[in-house]
Design a protein around this motif. Structure first.
Motif, PDB file in Angstrom:
ATOM      1  N   LYS A  26       0.842  -1.182   0.000  1.00 16.04           N
ATOM      2  CA  LYS A  26       0.000   0.000   0.000  1.00 16.04           C
ATOM      3  C   LYS A  26       0.888   1.247   0.000  1.00 16.04           C
ATOM      4  N   PRO A  27       0.509   2.258  -0.749  1.00 14.51           N
ATOM      5  CA  PRO A  27       1.303   3.483  -0.736  1.00 14.51           C
ATOM      6  C   PRO A  27       1.197   4.167   0.628  1.00 14.51           C
ATOM      7  N   ARG A  28       2.255   4.843   1.007  1.00 13.76           N
ATOM      8  CA  ARG A  28       2.280   5.516   2.297  1.00 13.76           C
ATOM      9  C   ARG A  28       2.400   7.016   2.073  1.00 13.76           C
ATOM     10  N   GLY A  29       1.838   7.770   3.004  1.00 12.99           N
ATOM     11  CA  GLY A  29       1.984   9.208   2.977  1.00 12.99           C
ATOM     12  C   GLY A  29       0.714   9.921   2.581  1.00 12.99           C
ATOM     13  N   PHE A  30       0.629  11.150   3.044  1.00  9.90           N
ATOM     14  CA  PHE A  30      -0.546  11.993   2.825  1.00  9.90           C
ATOM     15  C   PHE A  30      -0.750  12.306   1.347  1.00  9.90           C
ATOM     16  N   ILE A  31       0.300  12.707   0.665  1.00  9.35           N
ATOM     17  CA  ILE A  31       0.176  13.125  -0.731  1.00  9.35           C
ATOM     18  C   ILE A  31      -0.166  11.941  -1.623  1.00  9.35           C
ATOM     19  N   LEU A  32       0.469  10.809  -1.405  1.00  9.00           N
ATOM     20  CA  LEU A  32       0.194   9.633  -2.229  1.00  9.00           C
ATOM     21  C   LEU A  32      -1.217   9.101  -1.989  1.00  9.00           C
ATOM     22  N   THR A  33      -1.685   9.172  -0.743  1.00 12.20           N
ATOM     23  CA  THR A  33      -3.062   8.772  -0.444  1.00 12.20           C
ATOM     24  C   THR A  33      -4.057   9.688  -1.145  1.00 12.20           C
ATOM     25  N   THR A  34      -3.789  10.984  -1.134  1.00 12.13           N
ATOM     26  CA  THR A  34      -4.665  11.946  -1.790  1.00 12.13           C
ATOM     27  C   THR A  34      -4.671  11.729  -3.300  1.00 12.13           C
ATOM     28  N   VAL A  35      -3.503  11.528  -3.885  1.00 12.30           N
ATOM     29  CA  VAL A  35      -3.419  11.281  -5.329  1.00 12.30           C
ATOM     30  C   VAL A  35      -4.145   9.989  -5.690  1.00 12.30           C
ATOM     31  N   LEU A  36      -4.000   8.969  -4.860  1.00 15.34           N
ATOM     32  CA  LEU A  36      -4.701   7.713  -5.077  1.00 15.34           C
ATOM     33  C   LEU A  36      -6.215   7.937  -5.121  1.00 15.34           C
ATOM     34  N   GLY A  37      -6.740   8.698  -4.186  1.00 15.60           N
ATOM     35  CA  GLY A  37      -8.172   8.969  -4.164  1.00 15.60           C
ATOM     36  C   GLY A  37      -8.646   9.800  -5.336  1.00 15.60           C
ATOM     37  N   ILE A  38      -7.862  10.798  -5.719  1.00 16.75           N
ATOM     38  CA  ILE A  38      -8.237  11.644  -6.859  1.00 16.75           C
ATOM     39  C   ILE A  38      -8.215  10.835  -8.150  1.00 16.75           C
ATOM     40  N   VAL A  39      -7.185  10.025  -8.338  1.00 22.37           N
ATOM     41  CA  VAL A  39      -7.118   9.175  -9.533  1.00 22.37           C
ATOM     42  C   VAL A  39      -8.258   8.166  -9.516  1.00 22.37           C
ATOM     43  N   GLY A  40      -8.579   7.642  -8.347  1.00 18.71           N
ATOM     44  CA  GLY A  40      -9.701   6.725  -8.226  1.00 18.71           C
ATOM     45  C   GLY A  40     -11.022   7.367  -8.593  1.00 18.71           C
ATOM     46  N   SER A  41     -11.193   8.612  -8.207  1.00 18.35           N
ATOM     47  CA  SER A  41     -12.402   9.334  -8.573  1.00 18.35           C
ATOM     48  C   SER A  41     -12.485   9.552 -10.074  1.00 18.35           C
ATOM     49  N   VAL A  42     -11.363   9.869 -10.689  1.00 20.56           N
ATOM     50  CA  VAL A  42     -11.330  10.053 -12.142  1.00 20.56           C
ATOM     51  C   VAL A  42     -11.628   8.734 -12.853  1.00 20.56           C
ATOM     52  N   VAL A  43     -11.050   7.638 -12.349  1.00 19.54           N
ATOM     53  CA  VAL A  43     -11.300   6.321 -12.938  1.00 19.54           C
ATOM     54  C   VAL A  43     -12.780   5.956 -12.804  1.00 19.54           C
ATOM     55  N   ALA A  44     -13.356   6.192 -11.625  1.00 19.39           N
ATOM     56  CA  ALA A  44     -14.766   5.876 -11.410  1.00 19.39           C
ATOM     57  C   ALA A  44     -15.665   6.721 -12.299  1.00 19.39           C
ATOM     58  N   THR A  45     -15.333   7.994 -12.484  1.00 20.09           N
ATOM     59  CA  THR A  45     -16.117   8.852 -13.364  1.00 20.09           C
ATOM     60  C   THR A  45     -16.038   8.359 -14.804  1.00 20.09           C
ATOM     61  N   TRP A  46     -14.834   8.020 -15.255  1.00 23.08           N
ATOM     62  CA  TRP A  46     -14.657   7.544 -16.628  1.00 23.08           C
ATOM     63  C   TRP A  46     -15.405   6.237 -16.852  1.00 23.08           C
ATOM     64  N   LEU A  47     -15.246   5.283 -15.913  1.00 23.58           N
ATOM     65  CA  LEU A  47     -15.939   4.007 -16.058  1.00 23.58           C
ATOM     66  C   LEU A  47     -17.459   4.194 -16.025  1.00 23.58           C
ATOM     67  N   GLY A  48     -17.936   5.044 -15.138  1.00 25.58           N
ATOM     68  CA  GLY A  48     -19.370   5.302 -15.056  1.00 25.58           C
ATOM     69  C   GLY A  48     -19.918   5.940 -16.315  1.00 25.58           C
ATOM     70  N   GLN A  49     -19.144   6.815 -16.939  1.00 28.67           N
ATOM     71  CA  GLN A  49     -19.587   7.427 -18.195  1.00 28.67           C
ATOM     72  C   GLN A  49     -19.563   6.413 -19.330  1.00 28.67           C
ATOM     73  N   GLN A  50     -18.606   5.499 -19.334  1.00 29.03           N
ATOM     74  CA  GLN A  50     -18.537   4.488 -20.382  1.00 29.03           C
ATOM     75  C   GLN A  50     -19.679   3.483 -20.265  1.00 29.03           C
ATOM     76  N   ILE A  51     -20.043   3.153 -19.040  1.00 30.76           N
ATOM     77  CA  ILE A  51     -21.130   2.202 -18.814  1.00 30.76           C
ATOM     78  C   ILE A  51     -22.487   2.863 -19.023  1.00 30.76           C
ATOM     79  N   GLY A  52     -22.566   4.160 -18.784  1.00 28.56           N
ATOM     80  CA  GLY A  52     -23.818   4.878 -18.948  1.00 28.56           C
ATOM     81  C   GLY A  52     -24.462   5.289 -17.633  1.00 28.56           C
ATOM     82  N   TRP A  53     -23.741   5.131 -16.518  1.00 30.22           N
ATOM     83  CA  TRP A  53     -24.282   5.517 -15.227  1.00 30.22           C
ATOM     84  C   TRP A  53     -24.275   7.025 -15.040  1.00 30.22           C
ATOM     85  N   TYR A  54     -23.280   7.708 -15.592  1.00 31.03           N
ATOM     86  CA  TYR A  54     -23.141   9.153 -15.458  1.00 31.03           C
ATOM     87  C   TYR A  54     -23.233   9.793 -16.835  1.00 31.03           C
TER      88      TYR A  54
END
Length: 83
Positions: A26-54
């Motif tokens: 698991k990545p350690r540190g405040f900045i890496l955790t924040t980047v992980l969450g932001i990238v995860g949000s972008v991935v979830a938005t992209w996947l949701g738009q591709q599937i048709g949820w968003y």
């Protein structure tokens, strides 16, 4: 204000994803955790738009950001295990 909100949501999504995901790589540190969450949000938005949820202007909600961060964290663990 949108960027600040994205950072706050990304931080909490990254923390929850790290807590829910098993494994030692698991990545350690405040900045890496924040980047992980932001990238995860972008991935979830992209996947949701591709599937048709968003729609084109919609973004993933908090639960979607957590799920996206878990996906990114699992990919991170696979890459960290190989090296």
């Amino acid at each position: 204000m949108d960027i600040v909100w994205a950072i706050i949501v990304g931080f909490f999504a990254g923390m929850i994803a790290k807590w829910l995901t098993p494994g030692p790589n698991k990545p350690r540190g405040f900045i890496l955790t924040t980047v992980l969450g932001i990238v995860g949000s972008v991935v979830a938005t992209w996947l949701g738009q591709q599937i048709g949820w968003y729609g084109p202007g919609d973004g993933a909600n908090f639960i979607g950001a957590i799920i996206g961060a878990i996906i990114v964290l699992l990919a991170w663990g696979q890459l960290a295990r190989r090296t």
